[in-house]
Structures are given as structure tokens and as C-alpha cells.
Scaffold this motif. Structure first.
Motif, PDB file in Angstrom:
ATOM      1  N   SER A   7      -6.692  -8.402  -2.539  1.00  0.00           N
ATOM      2  CA  SER A   7      -5.568  -7.483  -2.407  1.00  0.00           C
ATOM      3  C   SER A   7      -5.840  -6.414  -1.352  1.00  0.00           C
ATOM      4  N   MET A   8      -7.097  -5.986  -1.226  1.00  0.00           N
ATOM      5  CA  MET A   8      -7.442  -5.031  -0.178  1.00  0.00           C
ATOM      6  C   MET A   8      -7.288  -5.675   1.200  1.00  0.00           C
ATOM      7  N   SER A   9      -7.702  -6.913   1.321  1.00  0.00           N
ATOM      8  CA  SER A   9      -7.556  -7.633   2.576  1.00  0.00           C
ATOM      9  C   SER A   9      -6.081  -7.823   2.929  1.00  0.00           C
ATOM     10  N   ALA A  10      -5.266  -8.108   1.928  1.00  0.00           N
ATOM     11  CA  ALA A  10      -3.826  -8.269   2.170  1.00  0.00           C
ATOM     12  C   ALA A  10      -3.199  -6.956   2.626  1.00  0.00           C
ATOM     13  N   LEU A  11      -3.597  -5.853   2.004  1.00  0.00           N
ATOM     14  CA  LEU A  11      -3.067  -4.552   2.405  1.00  0.00           C
ATOM     15  C   LEU A  11      -3.468  -4.212   3.832  1.00  0.00           C
ATOM     16  N   LEU A  12      -4.737  -4.405   4.156  1.00  0.00           N
ATOM     17  CA  LEU A  12      -5.190  -4.112   5.512  1.00  0.00           C
ATOM     18  C   LEU A  12      -4.530  -5.041   6.532  1.00  0.00           C
ATOM     19  N   GLY A  13      -4.232  -6.266   6.118  1.00  0.00           N
ATOM     20  CA  GLY A  13      -3.574  -7.213   7.003  1.00  0.00           C
ATOM     21  C   GLY A  13      -2.145  -6.833   7.350  1.00  0.00           C
ATOM     22  N   THR A  14      -1.526  -5.989   6.544  1.00  0.00           N
ATOM     23  CA  THR A  14      -0.155  -5.562   6.847  1.00  0.00           C
ATOM     24  C   THR A  14      -0.117  -4.404   7.839  1.00  0.00           C
ATOM     25  N   VAL A  15      -1.196  -3.645   7.945  1.00  0.00           N
ATOM     26  CA  VAL A  15      -1.165  -2.457   8.804  1.00  0.00           C
ATOM     27  C   VAL A  15      -2.027  -2.588  10.056  1.00  0.00           C
ATOM     28  N   LEU A  16      -2.884  -3.567  10.111  1.00  0.00           N
ATOM     29  CA  LEU A  16      -3.777  -3.743  11.247  1.00  0.00           C
ATOM     30  C   LEU A  16      -3.595  -5.135  11.852  1.00  0.00           C
ATOM     31  N   PRO A  17      -3.954  -5.311  13.114  1.00  0.00           N
ATOM     32  CA  PRO A  17      -3.960  -6.666  13.677  1.00  0.00           C
ATOM     33  C   PRO A  17      -4.917  -7.568  12.888  1.00  0.00           C
ATOM     34  N   ARG A  18      -4.636  -8.852  12.882  1.00  0.00           N
ATOM     35  CA  ARG A  18      -5.351  -9.789  12.015  1.00  0.00           C
ATOM     36  C   ARG A  18      -6.874  -9.710  12.154  1.00  0.00           C
ATOM     37  N   GLY A  19      -7.400  -9.765  13.350  1.00  0.00           N
ATOM     38  CA  GLY A  19      -8.850  -9.736  13.543  1.00  0.00           C
ATOM     39  C   GLY A  19      -9.463  -8.430  13.082  1.00  0.00           C
TER      40      GLY A  19
ATOM     41  N   ALA B 210       4.660  -4.544   4.024  1.00  0.00           N
ATOM     42  CA  ALA B 210       5.041  -5.769   4.724  1.00  0.00           C
ATOM     43  C   ALA B 210       6.560  -5.906   4.794  1.00  0.00           C
ATOM     44  N   GLU B 211       7.237  -5.567   3.720  1.00  0.00           N
ATOM     45  CA  GLU B 211       8.703  -5.640   3.689  1.00  0.00           C
ATOM     46  C   GLU B 211       9.315  -4.632   4.664  1.00  0.00           C
ATOM     47  N   THR B 212       8.752  -3.433   4.695  1.00  0.00           N
ATOM     48  CA  THR B 212       9.251  -2.400   5.608  1.00  0.00           C
ATOM     49  C   THR B 212       9.038  -2.808   7.055  1.00  0.00           C
TER      50      THR B 212
END
Length: 124
Positions: A21-33, A118-120
Motif C-alpha cells: 500500500s505504501m508503494s501504491a501511494l508513492l506510485g500515484t505521486v511520483l514517477p514510476r522509477g 489517483a482518482e484526482t
């Protein structure tokens, strides 16, 4: 066998879900790498602390994410990080149950915030 399953459900599964869940959250606000690198660094900070580098962590408190509270409270095991400080815990089942509730609440909050972000961002 039953004890091993209980340990997986009580110790390994919450830690893995927090990491996901932390990885998913960070994936919404930062570039993938960058999100992957940041997630690994945050996870290492959460899981592994050392007295050689005095960085404050949740380890040794009732809010740790390592599973020490659950191990000590439910399975009479020795914690990796000794409980100390004002937020330390007692090795009892109620503190282990409280730790699991804290971890599940953290998982829910991380997923909810990540989903909302992510929705926003998708609506922009």
C-alpha cells in the motif's frame, strides 16, 4: 502447522500489505522509477534501524511495523528491537491485538489516500 499459519497471518501479511500500500501511494505521486526507489528506501527505514545511525523509527514502540509486538504478545517470542521509550509496549496479547489494529488502519489509510490521489490526478 497451525502456529506457522498464524505467524504468517499476524506478522508477515500485515508487513507485506503495508509495503504494497505504501508503494501504491508513492506510485500515484511520483514517477514510476522514483516511486520504486522511494518505496524501498522508506521500507528499509521502517524495517531496519541500527544504533550506529541514530535515526528515529517506530521500532521499539507499540507502533512498530516489524511484528515485534505481535511476536512477543501472541507467540511469546523475543523482539528484534527491545521496547523502550514512552511508546514502548508490554508483551501481552492485548498489545499485540492493538498493534494489528494499528497496522490494518495504516494499510487502509495508505490505500484510501492513494486511491483518492489517483482518482484526482486521473480527472485532471
Amino acid at each position: 502447522m497451525l502456529l506457522a499459519m498464524a505467524a504468517i497471518v499476524g506478522i508477515v501479511a500485515p508487513s507485506a500489505l503495508i509495503a504494497l500500500s505504501m508503494s501504491a501511494l508513492l506510485g500515484t505521486v511520483l514517477p514510476r522509477g522514483l516511486a520504486r526507489i522511494a518505496a524501498v528506501l522508506v521500507w528499509l527505514w521502517i524495517q531496519f534501524s541500527t544504533p550506529l545511525i541514530p535515526v528515529p523509527t517506530l521500532n521499539g514502540t507499540a507502533f512498530n511495523l516489524v511484528g515485534d509486538t505481535v511476536t512477543a504478545g501472541f507467540f511469546d517470542g523475543n523482539p528484534i528491537y527491545a521496547p523502550d521509550g514512552p511508546l514502548s509496549y508490554q508483551s501481552e496479547p492485548w498489545s499485540a491485538a492493538l498493534s494489528l489494529v494499528w497496522q490494518l488502519a495504516l494499510i487502509f489509510v495508505l490505500l484510501a489516500v492513494g486511491s483518492r490521489l489517483a482518482e484526482t490526478l486521473r480527472q485532471r
